[in-house]
Every structure is written in structure tokens, then in C-alpha cells.
Design an enzyme around this catalytic site. Structure first.
Site, PDB file in Angstrom:
ATOM      1  N   SER A  90      15.729  41.826  46.726  1.00 21.18           N
ATOM      2  CA  SER A  90      15.415  42.488  45.454  1.00 21.18           C
ATOM      3  C   SER A  90      14.832  43.874  45.718  1.00 21.18           C
ATOM      4  O   SER A  90      14.547  44.247  46.858  1.00 21.18           O
ATOM      5  CB  SER A  90      14.405  41.654  44.655  1.00 21.18           C
ATOM      6  OG  SER A  90      13.116  41.728  45.236  1.00 21.18           O
ATOM      7  N   SER A  92      11.877  45.049  44.629  1.00 19.68           N
ATOM      8  CA  SER A  92      10.443  45.124  44.331  1.00 19.68           C
ATOM      9  C   SER A  92       9.657  45.936  45.358  1.00 19.68           C
ATOM     10  O   SER A  92       8.535  46.343  45.083  1.00 19.68           O
ATOM     11  CB  SER A  92       9.841  43.719  44.237  1.00 19.68           C
ATOM     12  OG  SER A  92       9.816  43.085  45.500  1.00 19.68           O
ATOM     13  N   LYS A 147       5.500  41.632  50.177  1.00 27.49           N
ATOM     14  CA  LYS A 147       4.725  42.607  49.410  1.00 27.49           C
ATOM     15  C   LYS A 147       3.829  43.378  50.372  1.00 27.49           C
ATOM     16  O   LYS A 147       3.829  43.146  51.581  1.00 27.49           O
ATOM     17  CB  LYS A 147       3.860  41.922  48.340  1.00 27.49           C
ATOM     18  CG  LYS A 147       4.618  41.027  47.364  1.00 27.49           C
ATOM     19  CD  LYS A 147       5.544  41.802  46.441  1.00 27.49           C
ATOM     20  CE  LYS A 147       6.296  40.846  45.512  1.00 27.49           C
ATOM     21  NZ  LYS A 147       7.309  41.557  44.698  1.00 27.49           N
ATOM     22  N   SER A 254       7.809  44.652  39.923  1.00 20.65           N
ATOM     23  CA  SER A 254       7.371  43.738  40.975  1.00 20.65           C
ATOM     24  C   SER A 254       6.490  42.645  40.397  1.00 20.65           C
ATOM     25  O   SER A 254       5.473  42.927  39.758  1.00 20.65           O
ATOM     26  CB  SER A 254       6.596  44.511  42.061  1.00 20.65           C
ATOM     27  OG  SER A 254       6.022  43.618  42.997  1.00 20.65           O
TER      28      SER A 254
END
Length: 306
Positions: A90, A92, A147, A254
């Protein structure tokens, strides 16, 4: 899913190793003795031909175990304790990581864990502010997330007007650092587009690391959607001991700690350290080629991750 693969890898490694070991200890000596007795003609000492170097033929399952055990054991050690590959699914973490990036995650940075129960048995370090980390999603540990670490245990994190403010943890109230805004410097706009809106690119100084983030000027942050922590404001969090506050670099696209909470230290998989290959998957919707087939290779993205 990744944990299921690790468990399967352990099972295959142990099974093939045990087959090889039991055969070497119990069955191989008897097999060689029988072969020696039947292969010698009239005590002449002449061994009949038909086998390699006068050795009895191995059973299929034993031969297979001997062939795969060294390879599987090497992969198990490499993947469990050193480096594990992941694919970015993705956007994010844009612009740091793009869809189609294949990364290496350093497993030993935050301690060595057994590949099945994931219990730490050797301490090597802890996540630092600014690290890009892969972890087990707290609400579904079969899913891996990636992250950036923003808040360390004991930190107070505030997210207001698309700016991060951090008050580092401290033991002595008299010497505590004040709440400080994380520096952001505008770079350019339009390199990335989301929903027809050009995204603004900023350079952010988080801890000792400088990295780029994206902000969508068309999105207004709604603090009421954030996960509320008792005793704090709707856009403020106090990071508990043994846990971390993480955010994606694509700040307005996100799902991270703002929405589902903190990441326990036990969920940490490792630190993302490098992009080893990057594929493009951009093609028109009416293309007959399957979507998983790459359309190109982004060699310029190969290298370390900041």
C-alpha cells in the site's frame, strides 16, 4: 500469514533433520551391514556393481531429507534471525516506500526471538524514534504492518494541524524537556497525486533522522476519529511502557496508532533497512495482462531506507 509460513518452515526443518538423524543412528548401520553380507561373493571380497562406490541405495524419504535439510535450515536461520523479505502492498509509507518495493527487514536489531512463539531470548536493542519498523498488527497478529516510530515508551505525542509534537519521557519532572514541535520543511507539491489532489512533500526531522513525508492539503484531520486514551485530549497520547506510537509517512492516508493504538514491543518483527528491488505495476484497467505482472523495474530505488 507470515507466522504460518515460519511455523511450517520449522516443522519441515525439524522433520527432515530428525529423519536424517534417526537413519544415521539406527537404520544406516544395519542397511550397510545387510548390503555388505549380500554383496560379497563367496568371501572373495569382490563387491558387486550396480551401486555408487559400493554403498547401499538410500530410501527415498531419507535421500530427500538429506537433500533439503541443509537448504531449509539455512533459510530458517536467515529468515528467523537475520533478514526477512517483505513486499510493500500500500501507499501508507509514501514517499519513503512505494507499492511494489521489496524490502529487507533486519530481524536481530530489536532482539532475537524464536520463530514459533516469538519469545525474545536474546536482547540486542530497542526501536528508536524515526525507525521504519515492521510489526504484527495489534488487532490481527497474522497481518504485518510497516510504519515509522514516532513515540517511545513514556513519551507524550500530540498531533495537531498536521504537525507532530513530542514530549520525551523523563524520570525527573524538574529536568523534563518541554513539548516540542517536530520540524517540517516544505519541498514541493505535485510529485504524488491522491484523488486528483496534488500532495505536498515535506522533509521532517524526527529524532536524529531526516526523512520525507506527504500531506494532503484537501484532507482535514478529524480528531474525533482517533482512538481516545483516557485522561488525554482527543489528539494526544501518552505512550505506555513497553509500547510504541507509530505513524505512516503518507500522513493523510495511513491507518496507524492514531486510529488503533500502540504497538507492543512483543509485536516488533524488525527494522526495515533496505530496498533490494522495486517493481512498477502501472497499466490501464482494460489491459489483458494480470495485475501482478510488473510493467518495469525501478532500479533507482534500490538502496537503504531512511
Amino acid at each position: 500469514m507470515a507466522n504460518y509460513f515460519s511455523i511450517g518452515l520449522v516443522i519441515v526443518t525439524v522433520a527432515s533433520g530428525l529423519i536424517w538423524l534417526f537413519d544415521a543412528l539406527f537404520f544406516a548401520p544395519k542397511r550397510k551391514e545387510r548390503f555388505s553380507n549380500t554383496a560379497t561373493e563367496g568371501g572373495s571380497g569382490q563387491v558387486q556393481t550396480g551401486t555408487i562406490a559400493g554403498e547401499p541405495q538410500l530410501p527415498y524419504i531419507v535421500d530427500t531429507a538429506q537433500q533439503i535439510f541443509p537448504v531449509i535450515a539455512f533459510v530458517l536461520v536467515l529468515r528467523s534471525f537475520l533478514y526477512e523479505p517483505f513486499q510493500i502492498p500500500s501507499g501508507s509509507m509514501m514517499p519513503t516506500l512505494l507499492v511494489g518495493d521489496f524490502i529487507l527487514v533486519e530481524k536481530f536489531t530489536y532482539g532475537l526471538k524464536d520463530p514459533v512463539a516469538r519469545k525474545k531470548f536474546f536482547e540486542t536493542g530497542e526501536p528508536q524514534r524515526g525507525d521504519v519498523v515492521v510489526f504484527k498488527y495489534p488487532e490481527n497478529t497474522n497481518v504485518d504492518y510497516i510504519k515509522r516510530v514516532v513515540g517511545l515508551p513514556g513519551d507524550t505525542v500530540l498531533y495537531k494541524n498536521k504537525q507532530i509534537f513530542v514530549k520525551p519521557a523523563c524520570d525527573n519532572a524538574a529536568s523534563c524537556e518541554p513539548m516540542t514541535q517536530v520540524q517540517q520543511d516544505f519541498q514541493k507539491r505535485g510529485e504524488f497525486i491522491q484523488g486528483l489532489t496534488p500532495l505536498a512533500r515535506y522533509t521532517e526531522q524526527l529524532g536524529e533522522l531526516s526523512h520525507d513525508i506527504l500531506r494532503n492539503p484537501g484532507v482535514i484531520n478529524n480528531a474525533s476519529m482517533y482512538k481516545q486514551q483516557p485522561g488525554t485530549a482527543s489528539n494526544e497520547w501518552i505512550v505506555p511502557e513497553g509500547e510504541y506510537f507509530v505513524m505512516g509517512d503518507n500522513r493523510d492516508n495511513s491507518q496507524d496508532s492514531r486510529y488503533w493504538g500502540f504497538v507492543p514491543e512483543a509485536n516488533m518483527v524488525g527494522k526495515a533497512v533496505a530496498i533490494w528491488i522495486s517493481f512498477e505495476f502501472e497499466r490501464s484497467p482494460d489491459s489483458w495482462v494480470p495485475g501482478w505482472v510488473p510493467t518495469g523495474v525501478r532500479f533507482d530505488r534500490v538502496g537503504g531506507i531512511q
